[in-house]
Design a protein around this motif. Sequence first.
Motif, PDB file in Angstrom:
ATOM      1  N   LYS A  46     -42.779   5.619 -70.850  1.00 41.87           N
ATOM      2  CA  LYS A  46     -43.977   5.127 -71.529  1.00 41.87           C
ATOM      3  C   LYS A  46     -44.412   6.135 -72.581  1.00 41.87           C
ATOM      4  CE  LYS A  46     -45.760   2.659 -67.551  1.00 41.87           C
ATOM      5  NZ  LYS A  46     -46.824   2.570 -66.557  1.00 41.87           N
ATOM      6  N   ASN A  51     -49.302   1.586 -74.487  1.00 43.07           N
ATOM      7  CA  ASN A  51     -48.800   0.221 -74.673  1.00 43.07           C
ATOM      8  C   ASN A  51     -47.352   0.200 -75.156  1.00 43.07           C
ATOM      9  OD1 ASN A  51     -49.273   1.203 -77.189  1.00 43.07           O
ATOM     10  ND2 ASN A  51     -50.461  -0.541 -77.922  1.00 43.07           N
ATOM     11  N   SER A  52     -46.750   1.345 -75.396  1.00 46.47           N
ATOM     12  CA  SER A  52     -45.355   1.364 -75.843  1.00 46.47           C
ATOM     13  C   SER A  52     -44.454   1.856 -74.710  1.00 46.47           C
ATOM     14  CB  SER A  52     -45.202   2.261 -77.072  1.00 46.47           C
ATOM     15  OG  SER A  52     -45.642   3.566 -76.796  1.00 46.47           O
TER      16      SER A  52
END
Length: 159
Positions: A135, A140-141
Motif C-alpha cells: 500500500k 488509496n493506492s
Amino acid sequence: MSLFAIKAIYIICALGYNNFNMKLISALLTYIAFFTIIIGCVIEFHSLYVRSSILNQELRKFYNLANFNSHNYIFICDRDFNISYMNNKIKEYYKFNVTNESFKETLLKVNDVKNNINEIMRVLDKEGTWRGRLKGNEGNSIFDCFIQLIHSEENNDKN
C-alpha cells in the motif's frame, strides 16, 4: 604454428645445403604461415562481429521492452536500495524530475516497504523472487509488486 614447425624442421634438415630453391621454399613457408594466421584472425574477428551484432540486437529488444513499458514501473537496485536503473514509466510519473537518490528516498518512505522489508528479504533469499501487494502512503493506492534477484557477473553479489 604447425607451418612454423615444418619450416624449422625443413631448415634443420637442409642446413648443409645452400641453394636458391631452399631459400625460396623457406620464405614461401613463412609467407604461407603468416597468410594463414591473417586469414584465421579475419575469420575470428568476423565471427566475433556477428555474435556481437546478435547480442546488441537482443540488448536493444530488452532495453526497449523495459524502458518503454507503459504498464509497469521497473527499476533495478541493490540490497541497499541504491537505484541503478529506472524505466520511463517511473520518470513520467515524477514528470522526469527524479534522480536515483530521490527515488530511493521516496521508496524507503513508504510505510508498507519499511514494515515488510525483512520478510521480503527473507523470501528473496530463500526463493529468489517475491510477489505481493504494497500500500502507498496515501492509503488509496495499492501496488502489485514482483521482485526478483539478479545475480550480477560483475561482482557476484545478489541484486
